[in-house]
Scaffold this motif. Structure first.
Motif, short mmCIF file in Angstrom:
data_model
loop_
_atom_site.label_atom_id
_atom_site.label_comp_id
_atom_site.label_asym_id
_atom_site.label_seq_id
_atom_site.Cartn_x
_atom_site.Cartn_y
_atom_site.Cartn_z
N PRO A 38 0.81 -1.23 0.00
CA PRO A 38 0.00 0.00 0.00
C PRO A 38 0.84 1.27 0.00
CG PRO A 38 0.00 -1.03 2.17
CD PRO A 38 0.67 -2.00 1.24
N GLU A 39 2.11 1.15 0.38
CA GLU A 39 2.96 2.35 0.39
C GLU A 39 3.37 2.78 -1.01
OE1 GLU A 39 5.64 -1.12 0.09
OE2 GLU A 39 3.86 -0.62 1.28
N THR A 40 3.19 1.91 -2.01
CA THR A 40 3.56 2.21 -3.39
C THR A 40 2.30 2.54 -4.18
OG1 THR A 40 5.42 0.68 -3.23
CG2 THR A 40 4.78 1.40 -5.42
N THR A 41 2.24 3.75 -4.73
CA THR A 41 1.04 4.20 -5.43
C THR A 41 1.06 3.88 -6.92
OG1 THR A 41 2.04 6.39 -5.76
CG2 THR A 41 0.69 6.07 -3.78
N VAL A 42 2.17 3.33 -7.41
CA VAL A 42 2.26 3.12 -8.85
C VAL A 42 1.32 2.01 -9.31
CG1 VAL A 42 4.17 1.46 -8.71
CG2 VAL A 42 3.87 2.84 -10.79
N TRP A 43 1.09 1.00 -8.45
CA TRP A 43 0.26 -0.14 -8.88
C TRP A 43 -1.19 0.25 -9.10
CZ3 TRP A 43 3.68 -3.17 -10.56
CH2 TRP A 43 4.89 -3.35 -9.89
N PRO A 44 -1.84 0.99 -8.18
CA PRO A 44 -3.21 1.42 -8.49
C PRO A 44 -3.29 2.30 -9.73
CG PRO A 44 -2.73 1.69 -6.15
CD PRO A 44 -1.44 1.38 -6.82
N MET A 45 -2.27 3.13 -9.95
CA MET A 45 -2.29 4.00 -11.12
C MET A 45 -2.09 3.22 -12.41
SD MET A 45 -0.19 7.31 -9.72
CE MET A 45 -0.82 8.27 -8.33
N LEU A 46 -1.36 2.11 -12.35
CA LEU A 46 -1.16 1.30 -13.55
C LEU A 46 -2.45 0.61 -13.98
CD1 LEU A 46 2.35 -0.34 -12.98
CD2 LEU A 46 1.72 1.36 -14.71
N ARG A 47 -3.44 0.53 -13.09
CA ARG A 47 -4.71 -0.08 -13.47
C ARG A 47 -5.41 0.74 -14.55
NH1 ARG A 47 -8.46 -1.21 -8.55
NH2 ARG A 47 -9.63 -2.21 -10.25
N ARG A 48 -5.04 2.03 -14.70
CA ARG A 48 -5.61 2.85 -15.75
C ARG A 48 -5.15 2.40 -17.14
NH1 ARG A 48 -4.14 8.71 -12.99
NH2 ARG A 48 -5.18 8.36 -10.99
N CYS A 49 -4.12 1.55 -17.16
CA CYS A 49 -3.59 1.08 -18.44
C CYS A 49 -4.32 -0.16 -18.96
CB CYS A 49 -2.10 0.76 -18.31
SG CYS A 49 -1.11 2.14 -17.68
N ARG A 50 -5.36 -0.59 -18.27
CA ARG A 50 -6.03 -1.83 -18.66
C ARG A 50 -6.63 -1.75 -20.06
NH1 ARG A 50 -11.08 -4.69 -15.38
NH2 ARG A 50 -11.55 -6.29 -16.95
N ILE A 51 -7.35 -0.67 -20.35
CA ILE A 51 -8.02 -0.56 -21.65
C ILE A 51 -7.02 -0.48 -22.80
CG2 ILE A 51 -9.53 0.90 -23.06
CD1 ILE A 51 -11.10 1.57 -20.57
N PRO A 52 -5.99 0.39 -22.75
CA PRO A 52 -5.02 0.37 -23.86
C PRO A 52 -4.27 -0.96 -23.97
CG PRO A 52 -4.29 1.84 -22.11
CD PRO A 52 -5.70 1.49 -21.81
N LEU A 53 -4.05 -1.64 -22.84
CA LEU A 53 -3.41 -2.96 -22.90
C LEU A 53 -4.28 -3.96 -23.65
CD1 LEU A 53 -1.20 -4.98 -22.04
CD2 LEU A 53 -2.48 -5.33 -19.91
N GLN A 54 -5.57 -3.93 -23.38
CA GLN A 54 -6.48 -4.83 -24.08
C GLN A 54 -6.52 -4.54 -25.58
OE1 GLN A 54 -10.00 -4.07 -21.68
NE2 GLN A 54 -9.84 -6.07 -20.70
#
Length: 341
Positions: A38-54
């Motif tokens: 939880p101390e690292t905020t990059v992982w929740p922000m990377l969830r925004r990449c789901r649509i372009p990844l698909q």
């Protein structure tokens, strides 16, 4: 329906299903990693990449197996070209989202550990400009890659290389203002001249820096108007930045009073006023006779505040209450016009 066409439709459906599955698995994996760290905020922000990844996965699979191209045999080459262009655009979209997420996470982490608000504002400005610069660079590379997929463009590019020097000179002259603003934006970001949230005076107007881009800077004035200024202005002309090193500021007011004014009592009243004021930061204050004329004395009262907004409020309040005190307690101290007999 033709069996071959049916198999191709099934291949397209499987490709879409596999794409959705990969996106779902990647999202769940990021959720678990974010829960463990939880101390690292990059992982929740990377969830925004789901649509372009698909999009990247789906277009890559369709281009590799080419079931759509086989469905449209007459336009197979055009379908492949369209899939390739869409794939390149999706890759650029994905890279842009990843870079934005990483930069946002870096700033969020720095904001948590930094104890200097001025440094936080500096890094925020740099990250915003860096995000815009990388986004523009990724977009430029993406468009270039898309153009190179056309054989005609590759041939044209080879012929243009011979005259690249002349074209570069002409383009540089034509876009010198744009390039000047671009480099000025980089100077502002990494030279720490202006930051988002700074209080500045531009063209004799005071305001707060609200937005900084590579081309212009937006200053919010006291009456909610927005002053849009090219970033090159802050590199080529002098301006005032009241909060660059420290947001604390000193305000002063001048009072024109009669020579009979009891200055020690006025000074004590001013001290009481500051002690009871939430805008005063407690660092320093003073009240002295600053000047005198044949008919009046000039009293200067100085006070410190946490920021320019508090200083403005405190000055207005001090001026109003001191004049009210003089009017009620020592009305003879108000300036008078003496006429000879």
């Amino acid at each position: 329906m033709d069996l071959k066409v049916l198999s191709q439709l099934i291949a397209v459906a499987l490709t879409i299903g596999l794409t959705l599955l990969i996106g779902w698995v990647a999202d769940k994996a990021l959720q678990r990693i974010a829960a463990r760290h939880p101390e690292t905020t990059v992982w929740p922000m990377l969830r925004r990449c789901r649509i372009p990844l698909q999009f990247v996965v789906c277009l890559g699979l369709l281009l590799a197996n080419a079931p759509l191209a086989q469905l449209f045999k007459t336009y197979a080459a055009d379908v492949r070209q369209g899939l390739l262009l869409a794939l390149i655009a999706s890759v650029g979209w994905l890279v842009n989202r990843v870079l934005a997420a990483v930069l946002s996470a870096v700033f969020a982490r720095y904001r948590e550990v930094a104890d200097d608000p001025s440094r936080v504002q500096r890094v925020r400005t740099q990250v915003n400009l860096l995000r815009r610069a990388t986004g523009a660079l990724v977009g430029l590379i993406t468009v270039g890659a898309m153009l190179l997929t056309f054989p005609e463009m590759r041939a044209l590019g080879a012929s243009l290389l011979a005259s690249a020097g002349v074209i570069g000179i002409v383009a540089g002259i034509a876009a010198q203002n744009t390039l000047g603003n671009f480099f000025s934006g980089l100077v502002i970001a990494f030279g720490d001249l202006v930051r988002i949230g700074d209080t500045v005076v531009v063209e004799q107007q005071q305001g707060t820096v609200e937005e900084i881009t590579l081309a212009y800077l937006v200053v919010r004035l006291w009456d909610q108007r927005r002053l849009v200024v090219p970033v090159s202005y802050f590199v080529s002309r002098p301006f005032e930045n009241w909060t660059r090193a420290d947001p604390h500021t000193t305000g002063s007011i001048l009072l024109h009073l009669d020579h009979t004014t009891p200055v020690p009592e006025l000074r004590e009243e001013f001290r009481k006023l500051l002690v009871g004021s939430k805008e005063w930061d407690g660092r320093d204050w003073g009240l002295v006779v600053f000047d005198s004329t044949p008919s009046t004395i000039v009293v200067r009262a100085t006070m410190t505040a946490r920021n320019p907004d508090d200083a403005f409020t405190l000055k207005c309040r001090a001026r109003e209450e001191l004049l009210a005190w003089i009017r009620d307690k020592h009305p003879g101290a108000l300036p008078r016009v003496r006429t000879g007999q």
